[in-house]
Design a protein around this motif. Structure first.
Motif, PDB file in Angstrom:
ATOM      1  N   ARG A  17       0.930  -1.033  -0.022  1.00 26.93           N
ATOM      2  CA  ARG A  17      -0.049  -0.029   0.132  1.00 26.93           C
ATOM      3  C   ARG A  17       0.682   1.351   0.179  1.00 26.93           C
ATOM      4  O   ARG A  17       0.785   2.085  -0.736  1.00 26.93           O
ATOM      5  N   ILE A  21       1.276   4.562  -2.810  1.00 21.80           N
ATOM      6  CA  ILE A  21       0.959   5.924  -2.291  1.00 21.80           C
ATOM      7  C   ILE A  21       2.238   6.551  -2.778  1.00 21.80           C
ATOM      8  O   ILE A  21       2.164   7.739  -3.326  1.00 21.80           O
ATOM      9  N   ILE A  49      -5.433  14.836  -3.900  1.00 20.83           N
ATOM     10  CA  ILE A  49      -5.662  13.724  -3.118  1.00 20.83           C
ATOM     11  C   ILE A  49      -4.652  12.473  -3.641  1.00 20.83           C
ATOM     12  O   ILE A  49      -4.496  12.444  -4.955  1.00 20.83           O
ATOM     13  N   THR A  51      -4.044   8.606  -2.953  1.00 22.10           N
ATOM     14  CA  THR A  51      -4.575   7.231  -2.662  1.00 22.10           C
ATOM     15  C   THR A  51      -3.728   6.234  -3.096  1.00 22.10           C
ATOM     16  O   THR A  51      -3.030   6.359  -3.988  1.00 22.10           O
TER      17      THR A  51
END
Length: 192
Positions: A17, A21, A49, A51
Motif C-alpha cells: 500500500r 502511495i 489527493i 491514495t
C-alpha cells in the motif's frame, strides 16, 4: 478490538500500500511540472489527493485540455519515469530552497528549515510526504480523466504502475470489441 491504557501495541506498515502511495504522490509532482511545461507558469496546484488507487490533482487553468495536451502530459511524465533518476530529499533553509527553484504550494506558511523533494531533475518541490526512491519506481502513468471543477480550476485523475497498465489493457479490449462489432456489421451487410 479495544485498546486500553498501558496496552502494548505493535504497528506495521503495509509495504505494498505504501509503495502505491509513493508512486502516486511522486507522479503528482511530475504531473504538476508537466502541466507547467505544457500550459505555462499560470498553472498552480489548487488541491490534490493521493491514495493507493489513484491520484487527483486540481490546478488553475481557464480552458479544457485537448486530447493532444493530455497525451503530451502523459508523454512528459512517462519520459521522466523512464529516465529512472534517483529521487532526493534535502533539508534546507527556506530562502535557499526558493533560490534553488523549489516550488512552494498554496501560499502555505513554512518554517525556517524545509524539506525539499526532487523526484526528477525537472521537479523540485517543498513536501513532507512519502516518495519513490527513483522516478522509475512509478512504473507507468496514465490520465483517466480531465475535467472542470470550478471556474478556472481543472482536475486530473490519474493512475500509476500496475493499475495504469491494467487500465490501458482494458481500454484496448474495448477497442478490439468495438472493432469486432463494426467488422461483424460490415460482414452482415456484405452478405445481404
Amino acid at each position: 478490538g479495544s485498546v486500553s491504557v498501558h496496552d502494548t501495541l505493535s504497528a506495521q506498515v503495509d509495504g505494498e500500500r505504501r509503495q502505491k502511495i509513493r508512486a502516486n504522490h511522486s507522479a503528482t509532482h511530475l504531473l504538476h511540472t508537466a502541466l507547467k511545461v505544457l500550459l505555462g507558469d499560470t498553472v498552480n496546484q489548487k488541491g490534490s489527493i493521493v491514495t493507493p488507487d489513484f491520484l487527483r490533482f486540481d490546478f488553475s487553468h481557464f480552458s479544457p485540455m485537448t486530447q493532444e495536451q493530455v497525451d503530451r502530459v502523459e508523454d512528459l511524465v512517462n519520459g521522466w519515469v523512464r529516465d529512472n533518476q534517483a529521487a532526493q530529499t534535502k533539508l534546507m533553509g527556506l530562502a535557499e530552497a526558493k533560490a534553488a527553484g523549489a516550488v512552494a504550494l498554496f501560499g502555505e506558511k513554512y518554517g525556517d528549515r524545509v524539506r525539499v523533494v526532487t523526484v526528477h531533475e525537472q521537479s523540485t518541490e517543498l513536501c513532507g510526504g512519502t516518495h519513490v526512491s527513483r522516478s522509475g519506481d512509478i512504473g507507468y502513468f496514465r490520465v483517466q480523466q480531465e475535467s472542470s471543477i470550478a471556474s478556472g480550476v481543472r482536475r486530473i485523475v490519474a493512475i500509476t504502475g500496475a493499475a495504469a497498465a491494467h487500465y490501458a489493457r482494458g481500454q484496448e479490449r474495448v477497442l478490439v470489441a468495438a472493432s469486432a462489432l463494426q467488422t461483424g456489421c460490415r460482414d452482415e451487410a456484405a452478405s445481404s
